[in-house]
Design a protein around this motif. Sequence first.
Motif, PDB file in Angstrom:
ATOM      1  N   PRO A  27     -47.435 106.857 -10.450  1.00  0.00           N
ATOM      2  CA  PRO A  27     -48.007 105.517 -10.278  1.00  0.00           C
ATOM      3  C   PRO A  27     -49.223 105.559  -9.361  1.00  0.00           C
ATOM      4  O   PRO A  27     -49.293 106.376  -8.441  1.00  0.00           O
ATOM      5  N   THR A  28     -50.167 104.681  -9.609  1.00  0.00           N
ATOM      6  CA  THR A  28     -51.413 104.702  -8.842  1.00  0.00           C
ATOM      7  C   THR A  28     -51.383 103.789  -7.631  1.00  0.00           C
ATOM      8  O   THR A  28     -52.378 103.650  -6.954  1.00  0.00           O
ATOM      9  N   ASN A  29     -50.242 103.145  -7.360  1.00  0.00           N
ATOM     10  CA  ASN A  29     -50.220 102.196  -6.253  1.00  0.00           C
ATOM     11  C   ASN A  29     -49.896 102.845  -4.912  1.00  0.00           C
ATOM     12  O   ASN A  29     -49.916 102.179  -3.900  1.00  0.00           O
ATOM     13  N   HIS A  30     -49.568 104.125  -4.885  1.00  0.00           N
ATOM     14  CA  HIS A  30     -49.310 104.857  -3.648  1.00  0.00           C
ATOM     15  C   HIS A  30     -48.253 104.188  -2.771  1.00  0.00           C
ATOM     16  O   HIS A  30     -48.347 104.205  -1.555  1.00  0.00           O
ATOM     17  N   GLY A  31     -47.275 103.554  -3.387  1.00  0.00           N
ATOM     18  CA  GLY A  31     -46.211 102.910  -2.629  1.00  0.00           C
ATOM     19  C   GLY A  31     -46.551 101.551  -2.090  1.00  0.00           C
ATOM     20  O   GLY A  31     -45.814 100.981  -1.304  1.00  0.00           O
ATOM     21  N   LYS A  32     -47.676 101.005  -2.497  1.00  0.00           N
ATOM     22  CA  LYS A  32     -48.084  99.678  -2.007  1.00  0.00           C
ATOM     23  C   LYS A  32     -47.434  98.613  -2.881  1.00  0.00           C
ATOM     24  O   LYS A  32     -48.083  97.930  -3.655  1.00  0.00           O
ATOM     25  N   ALA A  36     -41.775  97.917  -0.781  1.00  0.00           N
ATOM     26  CA  ALA A  36     -42.133  98.864   0.279  1.00  0.00           C
ATOM     27  C   ALA A  36     -42.694  98.154   1.502  1.00  0.00           C
ATOM     28  O   ALA A  36     -42.337  98.478   2.640  1.00  0.00           O
ATOM     29  N   TRP A  37     -43.592  97.203   1.282  1.00  0.00           N
ATOM     30  CA  TRP A  37     -44.173  96.481   2.409  1.00  0.00           C
ATOM     31  C   TRP A  37     -43.115  95.689   3.153  1.00  0.00           C
ATOM     32  O   TRP A  37     -43.068  95.694   4.390  1.00  0.00           O
ATOM     33  N   PHE A  38     -42.258  94.979   2.420  1.00  0.00           N
ATOM     34  CA  PHE A  38     -41.220  94.198   3.078  1.00  0.00           C
ATOM     35  C   PHE A  38     -40.302  95.095   3.895  1.00  0.00           C
ATOM     36  O   PHE A  38     -40.013  94.806   5.065  1.00  0.00           O
ATOM     37  N   THR A  39     -39.841  96.184   3.304  1.00  0.00           N
ATOM     38  CA  THR A  39     -38.904  97.071   3.998  1.00  0.00           C
ATOM     39  C   THR A  39     -39.549  97.686   5.235  1.00  0.00           C
ATOM     40  O   THR A  39     -38.915  97.758   6.294  1.00  0.00           O
ATOM     41  N   THR A  40     -40.791  98.093   5.135  1.00  0.00           N
ATOM     42  CA  THR A  40     -41.475  98.696   6.279  1.00  0.00           C
ATOM     43  C   THR A  40     -41.601  97.717   7.439  1.00  0.00           C
ATOM     44  O   THR A  40     -41.232  98.032   8.580  1.00  0.00           O
ATOM     45  N   TYR A  41     -42.115  96.528   7.157  1.00  0.00           N
ATOM     46  CA  TYR A  41     -42.268  95.542   8.224  1.00  0.00           C
ATOM     47  C   TYR A  41     -40.929  95.098   8.790  1.00  0.00           C
ATOM     48  O   TYR A  41     -40.772  94.925   9.999  1.00  0.00           O
ATOM     49  N   ALA A  42     -39.937  94.913   7.925  1.00  0.00           N
ATOM     50  CA  ALA A  42     -38.626  94.466   8.392  1.00  0.00           C
ATOM     51  C   ALA A  42     -37.975  95.505   9.295  1.00  0.00           C
ATOM     52  O   ALA A  42     -37.389  95.162  10.332  1.00  0.00           O
ATOM     53  N   VAL A  43     -38.081  96.778   8.945  1.00  0.00           N
ATOM     54  CA  VAL A  43     -37.488  97.830   9.770  1.00  0.00           C
ATOM     55  C   VAL A  43     -38.194  97.921  11.122  1.00  0.00           C
ATOM     56  O   VAL A  43     -37.542  98.055  12.166  1.00  0.00           O
ATOM     57  N   ALA A  71     -29.392  94.267   6.991  1.00  0.00           N
ATOM     58  CA  ALA A  71     -29.728  93.210   6.034  1.00  0.00           C
ATOM     59  C   ALA A  71     -31.098  93.454   5.399  1.00  0.00           C
ATOM     60  O   ALA A  71     -31.275  93.266   4.185  1.00  0.00           O
ATOM     61  N   SER A  72     -32.063  93.891   6.199  1.00  0.00           N
ATOM     62  CA  SER A  72     -33.405  94.122   5.648  1.00  0.00           C
ATOM     63  C   SER A  72     -33.414  95.308   4.686  1.00  0.00           C
ATOM     64  O   SER A  72     -34.137  95.284   3.690  1.00  0.00           O
ATOM     65  N   LEU A  73     -32.618  96.342   4.957  1.00  0.00           N
ATOM     66  CA  LEU A  73     -32.535  97.461   4.025  1.00  0.00           C
ATOM     67  C   LEU A  73     -31.896  97.032   2.711  1.00  0.00           C
ATOM     68  O   LEU A  73     -32.322  97.473   1.634  1.00  0.00           O
ATOM     69  N   VAL A  74     -30.897  96.173   2.783  1.00  0.00           N
ATOM     70  CA  VAL A  74     -30.263  95.666   1.562  1.00  0.00           C
ATOM     71  C   VAL A  74     -31.258  94.828   0.762  1.00  0.00           C
ATOM     72  O   VAL A  74     -31.378  94.981  -0.459  1.00  0.00           O
ATOM     73  N   VAL A  75     -32.004  93.953   1.428  1.00  0.00           N
ATOM     74  CA  VAL A  75     -32.989  93.119   0.734  1.00  0.00           C
ATOM     75  C   VAL A  75     -34.086  93.997   0.125  1.00  0.00           C
ATOM     76  O   VAL A  75     -34.526  93.755  -1.009  1.00  0.00           O
ATOM     77  N   GLY A  76     -34.517  95.039   0.822  1.00  0.00           N
ATOM     78  CA  GLY A  76     -35.517  95.954   0.272  1.00  0.00           C
ATOM     79  C   GLY A  76     -35.016  96.649  -0.980  1.00  0.00           C
ATOM     80  O   GLY A  76     -35.760  96.804  -1.957  1.00  0.00           O
ATOM     81  N   LYS A  77     -33.767  97.066  -0.985  1.00  0.00           N
ATOM     82  CA  LYS A  77     -33.183  97.714  -2.162  1.00  0.00           C
ATOM     83  C   LYS A  77     -33.053  96.724  -3.315  1.00  0.00           C
ATOM     84  O   LYS A  77     -33.299  97.072  -4.473  1.00  0.00           O
ATOM     85  N   VAL A  78     -32.681  95.485  -3.005  1.00  0.00           N
ATOM     86  CA  VAL A  78     -32.596  94.453  -4.045  1.00  0.00           C
ATOM     87  C   VAL A  78     -33.979  94.203  -4.650  1.00  0.00           C
ATOM     88  O   VAL A  78     -34.115  94.076  -5.879  1.00  0.00           O
ATOM     89  N   LEU A  79     -35.010  94.150  -3.823  1.00  0.00           N
ATOM     90  CA  LEU A  79     -36.371  93.979  -4.337  1.00  0.00           C
ATOM     91  C   LEU A  79     -36.768  95.146  -5.238  1.00  0.00           C
ATOM     92  O   LEU A  79     -37.392  94.948  -6.285  1.00  0.00           O
ATOM     93  N   GLY A  85     -40.400  97.377  -6.952  1.00  0.00           N
ATOM     94  CA  GLY A  85     -40.587  98.688  -6.336  1.00  0.00           C
ATOM     95  C   GLY A  85     -41.493  99.571  -7.166  1.00  0.00           C
ATOM     96  O   GLY A  85     -42.117  99.144  -8.137  1.00  0.00           O
ATOM     97  N   GLN A  86     -41.555 100.843  -6.782  1.00  0.00           N
ATOM     98  CA  GLN A  86     -42.389 101.829  -7.458  1.00  0.00           C
ATOM     99  C   GLN A  86     -41.932 101.980  -8.912  1.00  0.00           C
ATOM    100  O   GLN A  86     -40.798 102.297  -9.184  1.00  0.00           O
ATOM    101  N   GLY A  87     -42.825 101.730  -9.855  1.00  0.00           N
ATOM    102  CA  GLY A  87     -42.505 101.877 -11.266  1.00  0.00           C
ATOM    103  C   GLY A  87     -41.749 100.700 -11.859  1.00  0.00           C
ATOM    104  O   GLY A  87     -41.354 100.747 -13.017  1.00  0.00           O
ATOM    105  N   GLY A  88     -41.535  99.645 -11.091  1.00  0.00           N
ATOM    106  CA  GLY A  88     -40.812  98.474 -11.579  1.00  0.00           C
ATOM    107  C   GLY A  88     -41.650  97.632 -12.527  1.00  0.00           C
ATOM    108  O   GLY A  88     -42.874  97.725 -12.578  1.00  0.00           O
TER     109      GLY A  88
END
Length: 101
Positions: A27-32, A36-43, A71-79, A85-88
Amino acid sequence: MADDTLAHRAQNATRTEAMHLPPTAAPTNHGKTLAAWFTTYAVVITFTIAGLGVLFAMVWLFWVGMGLLVASLVVGKVLQTSGYGQGGDKTRARQARTGGH
């Protein structure tokens, strides 16, 4: 007798290397992605809250930070599993709308 010097082996290669390429382009989004953004900021925020609990010796604040972390890790996984997410699906649709980025 065969010449087994390093120079001879470098000039007369006897083996070829196999190339193991991925089946599709990465993917060309490099994890953006939204996930990914939500999980990073939440953590980062929840670790800051837990760290303040340790700094000020407030046990309850530490555990609130740890609870929010889980809770933030669970929400990140749900997203991620819901397509953000990547490839979604939703990430690929956004890439198509914005020209791949």
